[in-house]
Design a protein around this motif. Sequence first.
Motif, PDB file in Angstrom:
ATOM      1  N   VAL A 120      -2.655  12.201   5.786  1.00 18.80           N
ATOM      2  CA  VAL A 120      -2.782  11.892   4.358  1.00 18.80           C
ATOM      3  C   VAL A 120      -1.622  10.994   3.927  1.00 18.80           C
ATOM      4  N   VAL A 121      -0.402  11.318   4.373  1.00 23.41           N
ATOM      5  CA  VAL A 121       0.763  10.496   4.040  1.00 23.41           C
ATOM      6  C   VAL A 121       0.584   9.085   4.593  1.00 23.41           C
ATOM      7  N   ILE A 122       0.177   8.970   5.840  1.00 22.31           N
ATOM      8  CA  ILE A 122      -0.025   7.662   6.476  1.00 22.31           C
ATOM      9  C   ILE A 122      -1.067   6.846   5.703  1.00 22.31           C
ATOM     10  N   ASP A 123      -2.166   7.485   5.335  1.00 26.29           N
ATOM     11  CA  ASP A 123      -3.213   6.797   4.573  1.00 26.29           C
ATOM     12  C   ASP A 123      -2.715   6.385   3.186  1.00 26.29           C
ATOM     13  N   ASP A 124      -1.974   7.273   2.521  1.00 24.06           N
ATOM     14  CA  ASP A 124      -1.472   6.955   1.188  1.00 24.06           C
ATOM     15  C   ASP A 124      -0.452   5.817   1.225  1.00 24.06           C
ATOM     16  N   VAL A 125       0.440   5.811   2.209  1.00 24.18           N
ATOM     17  CA  VAL A 125       1.421   4.724   2.327  1.00 24.18           C
ATOM     18  C   VAL A 125       0.693   3.405   2.568  1.00 24.18           C
ATOM     19  N   SER A 126      -0.323   3.427   3.401  1.00 19.71           N
ATOM     20  CA  SER A 126      -1.116   2.221   3.659  1.00 19.71           C
ATOM     21  C   SER A 126      -1.814   1.755   2.378  1.00 19.71           C
ATOM     22  N   LYS A 127      -2.335   2.686   1.613  1.00 21.80           N
ATOM     23  CA  LYS A 127      -3.004   2.356   0.354  1.00 21.80           C
ATOM     24  C   LYS A 127      -2.008   1.758  -0.644  1.00 21.80           C
ATOM     25  N   ILE A 128      -0.801   2.316  -0.697  1.00 24.65           N
ATOM     26  CA  ILE A 128       0.235   1.795  -1.599  1.00 24.65           C
ATOM     27  C   ILE A 128       0.634   0.391  -1.177  1.00 24.65           C
ATOM     28  N   MET A 129       0.854   0.196   0.119  1.00 20.56           N
ATOM     29  CA  MET A 129       1.256  -1.117   0.634  1.00 20.56           C
ATOM     30  C   MET A 129       0.189  -2.170   0.304  1.00 20.56           C
ATOM     31  N   THR A 130      -1.051  -1.870   0.580  1.00 24.98           N
ATOM     32  CA  THR A 130      -2.142  -2.802   0.297  1.00 24.98           C
ATOM     33  C   THR A 130      -2.285  -3.035  -1.205  1.00 24.98           C
ATOM     34  N   GLY A 131      -2.131  -1.970  -1.976  1.00 30.38           N
ATOM     35  CA  GLY A 131      -2.258  -2.083  -3.427  1.00 30.38           C
ATOM     36  C   GLY A 131      -1.189  -2.958  -4.047  1.00 30.38           C
ATOM     37  N   VAL A 132       0.059  -2.802  -3.611  1.00 27.64           N
ATOM     38  CA  VAL A 132       1.145  -3.637  -4.147  1.00 27.64           C
ATOM     39  C   VAL A 132       0.888  -5.095  -3.801  1.00 27.64           C
ATOM     40  N   ARG A 133       0.503  -5.354  -2.578  1.00 29.50           N
ATOM     41  CA  ARG A 133       0.224  -6.735  -2.172  1.00 29.50           C
ATOM     42  C   ARG A 133      -0.909  -7.329  -3.000  1.00 29.50           C
ATOM     43  N   THR A 134      -1.917  -6.533  -3.309  1.00 30.68           N
ATOM     44  CA  THR A 134      -3.054  -7.009  -4.090  1.00 30.68           C
ATOM     45  C   THR A 134      -2.662  -7.210  -5.561  1.00 30.68           C
ATOM     46  N   LEU A 135      -1.998  -6.210  -6.140  1.00 33.83           N
ATOM     47  CA  LEU A 135      -1.624  -6.288  -7.558  1.00 33.83           C
ATOM     48  C   LEU A 135      -0.660  -7.427  -7.850  1.00 33.83           C
ATOM     49  N   TYR A 136       0.224  -7.733  -6.900  1.00 33.29           N
ATOM     50  CA  TYR A 136       1.272  -8.732  -7.135  1.00 33.29           C
ATOM     51  C   TYR A 136       1.052 -10.016  -6.326  1.00 33.29           C
ATOM     52  N   PRO A 188       1.110  15.383  -0.222  1.00 33.49           N
ATOM     53  CA  PRO A 188       0.337  16.536   0.239  1.00 33.49           C
ATOM     54  C   PRO A 188       1.169  17.797   0.497  1.00 33.49           C
ATOM     55  N   TYR A 189       2.487  17.640   0.594  1.00 28.75           N
ATOM     56  CA  TYR A 189       3.356  18.791   0.819  1.00 28.75           C
ATOM     57  C   TYR A 189       3.872  19.306  -0.520  1.00 28.75           C
ATOM     58  N   GLU A 190       4.211  20.575  -0.561  1.00 27.42           N
ATOM     59  CA  GLU A 190       4.782  21.138  -1.769  1.00 27.42           C
ATOM     60  C   GLU A 190       6.072  20.393  -2.114  1.00 27.42           C
ATOM     61  N   ASP A 191       6.192  19.921  -3.315  1.00 27.24           N
ATOM     62  CA  ASP A 191       7.359  19.183  -3.819  1.00 27.24           C
ATOM     63  C   ASP A 191       7.556  17.808  -3.185  1.00 27.24           C
ATOM     64  N   SER A 192       6.563  17.261  -2.495  1.00 23.44           N
ATOM     65  CA  SER A 192       6.709  15.905  -1.945  1.00 23.44           C
ATOM     66  C   SER A 192       6.200  14.887  -2.957  1.00 23.44           C
ATOM     67  N   THR A 193       6.839  13.719  -2.964  1.00 26.82           N
ATOM     68  CA  THR A 193       6.475  12.672  -3.912  1.00 26.82           C
ATOM     69  C   THR A 193       6.469  11.305  -3.236  1.00 26.82           C
ATOM     70  N   TYR A 194       5.707  10.387  -3.831  1.00 30.05           N
ATOM     71  CA  TYR A 194       5.680   8.991  -3.414  1.00 30.05           C
ATOM     72  C   TYR A 194       6.376   8.166  -4.488  1.00 30.05           C
ATOM     73  N   SER A 195       7.039   7.106  -4.053  1.00 28.43           N
ATOM     74  CA  SER A 195       7.570   6.131  -5.003  1.00 28.43           C
ATOM     75  C   SER A 195       7.522   4.757  -4.351  1.00 28.43           C
ATOM     76  N   VAL A 196       7.484   3.742  -5.192  1.00 30.77           N
ATOM     77  CA  VAL A 196       7.495   2.365  -4.711  1.00 30.77           C
ATOM     78  C   VAL A 196       8.413   1.571  -5.636  1.00 30.77           C
ATOM     79  N   ALA A 197       9.233   0.696  -5.024  1.00 34.93           N
ATOM     80  CA  ALA A 197      10.178  -0.096  -5.804  1.00 34.93           C
ATOM     81  C   ALA A 197      10.417  -1.429  -5.117  1.00 34.93           C
ATOM     82  N   VAL A 206       8.389   1.659   0.048  1.00 38.56           N
ATOM     83  CA  VAL A 206       7.593   2.843  -0.243  1.00 38.56           C
ATOM     84  C   VAL A 206       8.371   4.034   0.308  1.00 38.56           C
ATOM     85  N   THR A 207       8.646   5.014  -0.539  1.00 44.42           N
ATOM     86  CA  THR A 207       9.419   6.184  -0.119  1.00 44.42           C
ATOM     87  C   THR A 207       8.588   7.449  -0.283  1.00 44.42           C
ATOM     88  N   VAL A 208       8.624   8.267   0.742  1.00 47.91           N
ATOM     89  CA  VAL A 208       7.993   9.585   0.708  1.00 47.91           C
ATOM     90  C   VAL A 208       9.129  10.594   0.757  1.00 47.91           C
TER      91      VAL A 208
END
Length: 121
Positions: A18-34, A59-68, A80-82
């Motif tokens: 799930v983390v791998i898929d979400d990071v890939s989605k974030i990476m693709t999304g940033v490239r598309t949005l910008y 997907p883990y308790e108290d885990s978060t995603y961020s992008v900067a 992208v930070t997990v």
Amino acid sequence: VAAFVLIRNGMATQKRNVVIDDVSKIMTGVRTLYADYDDLSSLDGAGALAAMGVDENGPYEDSTYSVAAVTGDNPQQFVVTVSGLPARDCIVLASRKWSDAVDKDDDCDATGGSVSITYDK
């Protein structure tokens, strides 16, 4: 006992995927949005995640995603930070080869940690 171990390992693998898929989605999304922007100086992490339909909670308790955006010499890169990963999963994700990544950094210890992956725009 063996079935319990198999189920537990299967659940851990599923969360890492799930983390791998979400990071890939974030990476693709940033490239598309910008794609039409010269650089990423206007990257709004929380807003970008919301626009991509990615929840900040991992997907883990108290885990978060961020992008900067990377500040300084290269405004064409973003990170992208997990954060909030359990120790074992932090080590596994930190040792992974991330597709298209230009750099990666981890802050894993016995209690857990975070993994940061840097990408070019």
